[in-house]
Enzyme design. Structure first.
Site, PDB file in Angstrom:
ATOM      1  N   ASP A 328      -3.642  -2.642   0.777  1.00  0.00           N
ATOM      2  CA  ASP A 328      -2.567  -1.709   1.146  1.00  0.00           C
ATOM      3  C   ASP A 328      -1.367  -2.559   1.519  1.00  0.00           C
ATOM      4  O   ASP A 328      -1.513  -3.711   1.949  1.00  0.00           O
ATOM      5  CB  ASP A 328      -3.004  -0.851   2.343  1.00  0.00           C
ATOM      6  CG  ASP A 328      -2.096   0.366   2.529  1.00  0.00           C
ATOM      7  OD1 ASP A 328      -2.558   1.495   2.310  1.00  0.00           O
ATOM      8  OD2 ASP A 328      -0.913   0.186   2.890  1.00  0.00           O
ATOM      9  N   PRO A 361       0.283   6.169  -3.332  1.00  0.00           N
ATOM     10  CA  PRO A 361       1.188   7.143  -3.959  1.00  0.00           C
ATOM     11  C   PRO A 361       1.886   6.522  -5.160  1.00  0.00           C
ATOM     12  O   PRO A 361       1.912   5.288  -5.286  1.00  0.00           O
ATOM     13  CB  PRO A 361       2.202   7.443  -2.848  1.00  0.00           C
ATOM     14  CG  PRO A 361       2.188   6.232  -1.989  1.00  0.00           C
ATOM     15  CD  PRO A 361       0.825   5.615  -2.091  1.00  0.00           C
ATOM     16  N   ARG A 389      -2.228   9.575  -8.701  1.00  0.00           N
ATOM     17  CA  ARG A 389      -1.232  10.024  -9.674  1.00  0.00           C
ATOM     18  C   ARG A 389      -1.486   9.250 -10.969  1.00  0.00           C
ATOM     19  O   ARG A 389      -1.769   8.044 -10.932  1.00  0.00           O
ATOM     20  CB  ARG A 389       0.200   9.736  -9.195  1.00  0.00           C
ATOM     21  CG  ARG A 389       0.720  10.692  -8.151  1.00  0.00           C
ATOM     22  CD  ARG A 389       1.012  12.089  -8.715  1.00  0.00           C
ATOM     23  NE  ARG A 389       1.557  12.978  -7.704  1.00  0.00           N
ATOM     24  CZ  ARG A 389       0.827  13.779  -6.927  1.00  0.00           C
ATOM     25  NH1 ARG A 389      -0.483  13.802  -7.041  1.00  0.00           N
ATOM     26  NH2 ARG A 389       1.409  14.574  -6.041  1.00  0.00           N
ATOM     27  N   ASP A 413      -8.869  12.175 -12.220  1.00  0.00           N
ATOM     28  CA  ASP A 413      -8.467  13.545 -11.895  1.00  0.00           C
ATOM     29  C   ASP A 413      -7.005  13.751 -12.256  1.00  0.00           C
ATOM     30  O   ASP A 413      -6.497  14.864 -12.181  1.00  0.00           O
ATOM     31  CB  ASP A 413      -8.677  13.803 -10.395  1.00  0.00           C
ATOM     32  CG  ASP A 413      -8.418  15.260 -10.046  1.00  0.00           C
ATOM     33  OD1 ASP A 413      -8.993  16.137 -10.731  1.00  0.00           O
ATOM     34  OD2 ASP A 413      -7.632  15.535  -9.116  1.00  0.00           O
ATOM     35  N   GLU A 418      -0.131  14.267 -17.981  1.00  0.00           N
ATOM     36  CA  GLU A 418      -0.833  15.528 -17.694  1.00  0.00           C
ATOM     37  C   GLU A 418       0.054  16.762 -17.729  1.00  0.00           C
ATOM     38  O   GLU A 418      -0.416  17.876 -17.955  1.00  0.00           O
ATOM     39  CB  GLU A 418      -1.520  15.459 -16.320  1.00  0.00           C
ATOM     40  CG  GLU A 418      -0.566  15.498 -15.137  1.00  0.00           C
ATOM     41  CD  GLU A 418      -1.294  15.397 -13.792  1.00  0.00           C
ATOM     42  OE1 GLU A 418      -2.127  14.483 -13.627  1.00  0.00           O
ATOM     43  OE2 GLU A 418      -1.018  16.224 -12.906  1.00  0.00           O
ATOM     44  N   HIS A 450      -6.759  17.604 -12.352  1.00  0.00           N
ATOM     45  CA  HIS A 450      -6.025  17.605 -11.071  1.00  0.00           C
ATOM     46  C   HIS A 450      -6.608  18.665 -10.123  1.00  0.00           C
ATOM     47  O   HIS A 450      -5.889  19.507  -9.589  1.00  0.00           O
ATOM     48  CB  HIS A 450      -4.529  17.875 -11.317  1.00  0.00           C
ATOM     49  CG  HIS A 450      -3.655  17.214 -10.286  1.00  0.00           C
ATOM     50  ND1 HIS A 450      -2.518  16.531 -10.602  1.00  0.00           N
ATOM     51  CD2 HIS A 450      -3.764  17.141  -8.945  1.00  0.00           C
ATOM     52  CE1 HIS A 450      -1.962  16.066  -9.504  1.00  0.00           C
ATOM     53  NE2 HIS A 450      -2.706  16.426  -8.478  1.00  0.00           N
TER      54      HIS A 450
HETATM   55  P1  NAI Z   1      -0.801   8.486   2.520  1.00  0.00           P
HETATM   56  O1  NAI Z   1       0.673   8.460   2.529  1.00  0.00           O
HETATM   57  O2  NAI Z   1      -1.538   8.912   3.752  1.00  0.00           O
HETATM   58  O3  NAI Z   1      -1.362   7.039   2.105  1.00  0.00           O
HETATM   59  C1  NAI Z   1      -0.870   6.276   1.080  1.00  0.00           C
HETATM   60  C2  NAI Z   1      -1.199   4.819   1.384  1.00  0.00           C
HETATM   61  O4  NAI Z   1      -0.849   4.042   0.247  1.00  0.00           O
HETATM   62  C3  NAI Z   1      -0.431   4.251   2.577  1.00  0.00           C
HETATM   63  O5  NAI Z   1      -1.327   3.577   3.441  1.00  0.00           O
HETATM   64  C4  NAI Z   1       0.555   3.284   1.939  1.00  0.00           C
HETATM   65  O6  NAI Z   1       0.872   2.168   2.764  1.00  0.00           O
HETATM   66  C5  NAI Z   1      -0.193   2.858   0.694  1.00  0.00           C
HETATM   67  N1  NAI Z   1       0.667   2.365  -0.367  1.00  0.00           N
HETATM   68  C6  NAI Z   1       1.915   2.763  -0.724  1.00  0.00           C
HETATM   69  N2  NAI Z   1       2.361   2.055  -1.783  1.00  0.00           N
HETATM   70  C7  NAI Z   1       1.374   1.185  -2.096  1.00  0.00           C
HETATM   71  C8  NAI Z   1       1.250   0.175  -3.088  1.00  0.00           C
HETATM   72  N3  NAI Z   1       2.221  -0.061  -3.953  1.00  0.00           N
HETATM   73  N4  NAI Z   1       0.110  -0.543  -3.107  1.00  0.00           N
HETATM   74  C9  NAI Z   1      -0.883  -0.318  -2.217  1.00  0.00           C
HETATM   75  N5  NAI Z   1      -0.811   0.641  -1.253  1.00  0.00           N
HETATM   76  C10 NAI Z   1       0.294   1.371  -1.201  1.00  0.00           C
HETATM   77  O7  NAI Z   1      -1.202   9.414   1.272  1.00  0.00           O
HETATM   78  P2  NAI Z   1      -2.557  10.205   1.044  1.00  0.00           P
HETATM   79  O8  NAI Z   1      -2.501  11.518   1.746  1.00  0.00           O
HETATM   80  O9  NAI Z   1      -3.713   9.328   1.296  1.00  0.00           O
HETATM   81  O10 NAI Z   1      -2.432  10.532  -0.523  1.00  0.00           O
HETATM   82  C11 NAI Z   1      -2.439   9.494  -1.482  1.00  0.00           C
HETATM   83  C12 NAI Z   1      -2.039  10.048  -2.823  1.00  0.00           C
HETATM   84  O11 NAI Z   1      -3.030  10.956  -3.294  1.00  0.00           O
HETATM   85  C13 NAI Z   1      -0.767  10.914  -2.792  1.00  0.00           C
HETATM   86  O12 NAI Z   1       0.401  10.114  -2.889  1.00  0.00           O
HETATM   87  C14 NAI Z   1      -0.930  11.799  -3.993  1.00  0.00           C
HETATM   88  O13 NAI Z   1      -0.270  11.206  -5.081  1.00  0.00           O
HETATM   89  C15 NAI Z   1      -2.429  11.820  -4.237  1.00  0.00           C
HETATM   90  N6  NAI Z   1      -3.011  13.168  -4.088  1.00  0.00           N
HETATM   91  C16 NAI Z   1      -3.742  13.669  -5.136  1.00  0.00           C
HETATM   92  C17 NAI Z   1      -4.324  14.932  -5.035  1.00  0.00           C
HETATM   93  C18 NAI Z   1      -5.160  15.502  -6.136  1.00  0.00           C
HETATM   94  O14 NAI Z   1      -5.467  16.706  -6.109  1.00  0.00           O
HETATM   95  N7  NAI Z   1      -5.588  14.717  -7.106  1.00  0.00           N
HETATM   96  C19 NAI Z   1      -4.119  15.759  -3.844  1.00  0.00           C
HETATM   97  C20 NAI Z   1      -3.391  15.097  -2.786  1.00  0.00           C
HETATM   98  C21 NAI Z   1      -2.843  13.841  -2.931  1.00  0.00           C
END
Ligand code: NAI
Length: 494
Positions: A328, A361, A389, A413, A418, A450
């Site tokens: 991270d 993200p 994503r 997913d 998509e 998704h």
């Molecule tokens: P979050 O914001 O809590 O965590 C994201 C983490 O990724 C943070 O710790 C951040 O420091 C880290 N990060 C950011 N850029 C990075 C990089 N370049 N390399 C490594 N780490 C990096 O987000 P959360 O809630 O955990 O969600 C993560 C992703 O899941 C969302 O951005 C969204 O795209 C995806 N998502 C997918 C869903 C689905 O139905 N498939 C539903 C909800 C979210």
């Protein structure tokens, strides 16, 4: 007194005229007559015939309509750069409103005759004015639609785009009749944006188009807030939102468990091949050939992105007795203390993990984080899971990895292309996306459309947070006072 060049320069700042050439602008400038108006002075009167167009040079001008009891109602205020009375350029017309200087006001005036000569000599000016009149008409029509709608129902109105029956059901259940909600199946695009006429806010999802042109239209329709019912906002042009004063809110978390559990479901299915076993048994085939899996216990799982979802995934995998690695931008020592996860640089994680699960993200920095070079660093036969994503993975490189066997399993997913497919039934047409079609041919690739978020608990949280975001906006909260706002870049000074 302004020189022609200076005035031409001022004219170019008007959006209706900005694409005209210097020669045309100077010719226009030469025919403009400067007139000063005292505070309260009437510039033209509703109902009278007029043949002059006005360009506000300085000060403010009230646009007034006569109400039912003969009183003036201020419809809008024109400021420097705004045009008025454009229709009279076609010929003398009855004024539809009264213009009155609010304070000292300087106007440039163009007579109908002067304009006709100009239009004959400078066709680009005619085109620019026609385009301007078209935009003006569209805005006015939307205003009428909005006023009519507001008159019928005084509640805060929200148009929800790209909705499905399960979204409509949960939003209606949690709304308790507070907002006037309209559900539209179509995605938000430039073609469908006019459906937001009359709304105070729109509710949008991951595949809605929220680019500069759609946002401009939304703002012209009087929409004040884009309430995203998802976590990610990579589909939103935030600079355009800032320019148009549109607030953007999101649902920062609705159920990290739902997504993490789905990621683990993909891992278990791919590993133990339950999808293939199920199909076989239905055909009366009880053979076990080709269904050999591995113990998750003591395998190394590498989690990329240890936010809310990444952390949930880590905790579940800790329960399986996996060895845990994480990468991270911001390593989290408390997580190490809790789960024993070891934060390592990305190349280390890729080289050591048996399972790589992506939970970062999508940002410009993370786009194609898993590309051909990254795949080359992975263990042969690695399992790759993406519930975050699609564009975090370079799909073409993934296909090569699958073909060479470097990637032993892929659970997706999300997919970078998509948008035209996911969330919709395309079963009656050929699949035109060659990358997606090729991916579906591998029996060690599992794709879901998704759906990782799709649990009852998550849907309820999505509706509750989105409605709370809208309630805050309705109550007048703006900027940092909106709990789940998406921060916008500061607007550049014109
Ligand atoms: P979050 O914001 O809590 O965590 C994201 C983490 O990724 C943070 O710790 C951040 O420091 C880290 N990060 C950011 N850029 C990075 C990089 N370049 N390399 C490594 N780490 C990096 O987000 P959360 O809630 O955990 O969600 C993560 C992703 O899941 C969302 O951005 C969204 O795209 C995806 N998502 C997918 C869903 C689905 O139905 N498939 C539903 C909800 C979210």
């Amino acid at each position: 007194m302004n020189s022609l060049a200076t005035l031409a320069d001022q004219l170019r700042r008007n959006p209706a005229l900005q694409e005209l050439e210097e020669g045309t602008l100077r010719a226009l400038a030469a025919r403009l007559e400067a007139v000063a108006f005292a505070p309260g002075e009437v510039i033209c009167r509703e109902g009278e015939v007029g043949d002059r167009m006005f360009l506000i040079a300085a000060g403010e001008v009230s646009v007034l309509k006569t109400g039912e009891r003969g009183e003036f109602v201020e419809i809008t205020v024109l400021r420097a750069g705004d045009l008025a009375g454009e229709l009279s350029l076609i010929g003398p017309t009855v004024r539809s409103a009264t213009l009155r200087a609010r304070g000292e006001a300087q106007l440039w005036v163009l007579s109908h005759e002067a304009c006709h000569r100009l239009l004959a000599e400078h066709p680009p000016l005619a085109r620019a004015l026609l385009a301007h009149l078209g935009r003006h008409l569209r805005r006015e029509t939307s205003t009428v639609a909005r006023l009519l709608a507001q008159d019928a129902d005084r509640r805060f109105k929200v148009v929800c785009f790209d909705t499905k029956p399960y979204i409509e059901a949960v939003f209606r259940e949690r709304n308790h009749e507070h907002f006037s909600l309209r559900f539209i199946e179509a995605r938000l695009t430039l073609e469908t944006v006019s459906l937001a006429a009359g709304a105070n806010g729109v509710c949008a999802f991951v595949n809605d188009t929220l680019d500069a042109s759609v946002l401009e239209e939304l703002s012209e329709l009087g929409v004040g807030i884009v309430a995203l019912r998802c976590v990610g906002y990579d589909n939103v042009d935030l600079a355009a939102c800032a320019r148009h004063g549109l607030a953007v809110t999101r649902v920062p978390t609705y159920s990290p468990h739902a997504v993490a559990e789905h990621a683990v479901a993909l891992m278990l299915t791919l590993n133990r091949r339950t999808h293939r076993a199920h199909n076989r048994v239905r055909e009366g085939n009880f053979s076990l050939s080709g269904l050999v899996g591995f113990d998750l216990y003591q395998k190394t799982a590498g989690i990329i992105g240890t936010g809310q979802i990444g952390q949930c995934t880590l905790r579940i995998l800790a329960g399986f007795g996996c060895r845990l690695l994480a990468y991270d931008l911001y390593p989290n020592p408390a997580l190490t203390a809790e789960t024993g996860v070891q934060f390592v640089p990305l190349p280390d994680l890729l080289a050591r993990a048996d399972i790589v699960s992506v939970h970062a993200p999508l940002t410009p920095q993370s786009r194609h984080l898993i590309n051909a070079a990254a795949i080359q660093q992975m263990k042969p036969g690695v399992m790759l899971i993406n519930t975050s994503r699609g564009a975090l993975i370079d799909t073409a490189a993934l296909l090569e990895g699958l073909k060479s066997g470097r990637i032993g399993y892929a659970g997706l997913d999300v997919y970078e292309g998509e948008r035209p497919y996911f969330f919709e039934d395309h079963s009656d047409r050929p699949l035109a996306d060659d990358l997606l079609a090729r991916l579906t041919t591998f029996n060690n690739v599992l794709i879901t459309g998704h759906q990782a978020f799709l649990t009852r608990e998550a849907l309820r949280n999505i509706a509750d947070t989105t409605l709370a975001n809208l309630r805050e906006f309705e109550a007048g909260r703006r900027g940092a006072a909106l709990t789940h706002r998406v921060p916008l870049p500061s607007t550049p000074h014109p």
